[in-house]
Design an enzyme around this catalytic site. Structure first.
Site, PDB file in Angstrom:
ATOM      1  N   CYS A   2       0.847  -1.212   0.000  1.00 12.68           N
ATOM      2  CA  CYS A   2       0.000   0.000   0.000  1.00 12.68           C
ATOM      3  C   CYS A   2       0.878   1.255   0.000  1.00 12.68           C
ATOM      4  O   CYS A   2       2.097   1.175  -0.016  1.00 12.68           O
ATOM      5  CB  CYS A   2      -0.885   0.024   1.237  1.00 12.68           C
ATOM      6  SG  CYS A   2      -1.622  -1.573   1.649  1.00 12.68           S
TER       7      CYS A   2
HETATM    8  N1  GLN Z   1      -0.745  -6.843   4.078  1.00 11.46           N
HETATM    9  C1  GLN Z   1      -1.614  -5.690   4.143  1.00 11.46           C
HETATM   10  C2  GLN Z   1      -2.942  -5.939   3.468  1.00 11.46           C
HETATM   11  O1  GLN Z   1      -3.207  -6.961   2.934  1.00 11.46           O
HETATM   12  C3  GLN Z   1      -0.945  -4.490   3.533  1.00 11.46           C
HETATM   13  C4  GLN Z   1      -0.752  -4.674   2.086  1.00 11.46           C
HETATM   14  C5  GLN Z   1       0.116  -3.683   1.466  1.00 11.46           C
HETATM   15  O2  GLN Z   1       0.942  -3.010   2.068  1.00 11.46           O
HETATM   16  N2  GLN Z   1      -0.013  -3.671   0.192  1.00 11.46           N
HETATM   17  O3  GLN Z   1      -3.742  -5.056   3.488  1.00 11.46           O
END
Ligand code: GLN
Length: 233
Positions: A2
């Protein structure tokens, strides 16, 4: 992976922070510039902020839909101002639920917390009150249980237990903004009116500084401290 953003300083609107810059979280939701894992951040978004008057729990607005489609938020965001904000757009890790409760920022009623990355849930210390079965929500509960002030010890511990983990965390309580780098990007813009910490710069201001990997950033009272997470602090 994210993308997240934190602000601590003079009150600014959520539109100024999240929507208006040329490479804002809104643009990062469909065209991030520095993202290494995943192409889009279309699995939801969240904004958390503390009241300008100070005191009281943080307020949150979260959604499991893409930020670019949210006309209601775009309409209201110019009227929401805060001196302490944690916001994120999400690209869900495979196998994690896509729901608002799995979307950052998470809260314990005092702190807001966002996580960029992935962690094996089995290595996380058990903690009550996770908002979702998502790894980031369980990590948030573990950080809240130990106290976000201890991020500098906790993140290396979790990183040692899961060498494949990526643990970029961003947390704020209204007067403090804390962040770790552990496996992904983070940049800082520290101006006279406050400090922005963001997974990637939201514009091309030359004052943006890249935070090296495996570091802790602590902003409080106009000061910012950056320390290495490995070894003795
Ligand atoms: N693992 C977390 C999620 O699934 C964060 C994912 C991310 O940083 N892309 O939301």
């Amino acid at each position: 992976m994210c993308r997240h953003l934190g602000w601590l300083g003079r009150p600014r609107t959520l539109a100024e922070l999240m929507l208006e810059p040329p490479h804002s979280l809104l643009v990062q939701s469909y065209a991030p510039r520095r993202q290494r894992h995943g192409l889009l951040n279309a699995d939801g978004w969240g904004a958390g902020f503390f009241d300008v008057s100070g005191g009281g729990p943080p307020r949150r607005w979260r959604s499991a839909a893409p930020l670019w489609g949210d006309a209601s938020f775009a309409s209201v965001a110019p009227a929401l101002a805060s001196g302490c904000v944690v916001a994120a757009v999400r690209s869900a890790t495979a196998g994690m639920p896509i729901e608002a409760s799995a979307t950052a920022p998470f809260t314990d009623g005092t702190w807001l917390l966002s996580h960029n990355g992935v962690v094996n849930r089995a290595v996380l210390p058990t903690a009550e009150g996770a908002e979702s079965v998502c790894d980031s929500a369980i990590l948030a509960a573990a950080v809240f249980a130990r106290g976000p002030e201890t991020l500098g010890e906790l993140i290396p511990e979790i990183g040692a237990a899961d060498p494949g983990a990526r643990l970029n965390v961003l947390a704020a309580d209204g007067s403090r903004l804390l962040a770790t780098t552990w496996g992904d990007t983070l940049s800082m813009l520290h101006g006279a009116d406050g400090v922005v910490l963001a997974s990637e710069p939201y514009d091309d201001d030359p004052r943006w500084v890249d935070i090296p990997d495996r570091h802790l950033v602590e902003a409080h009272g106009g000061q910012v401290r950056v320390t290495a997470l490995d070894g003795i602090r």
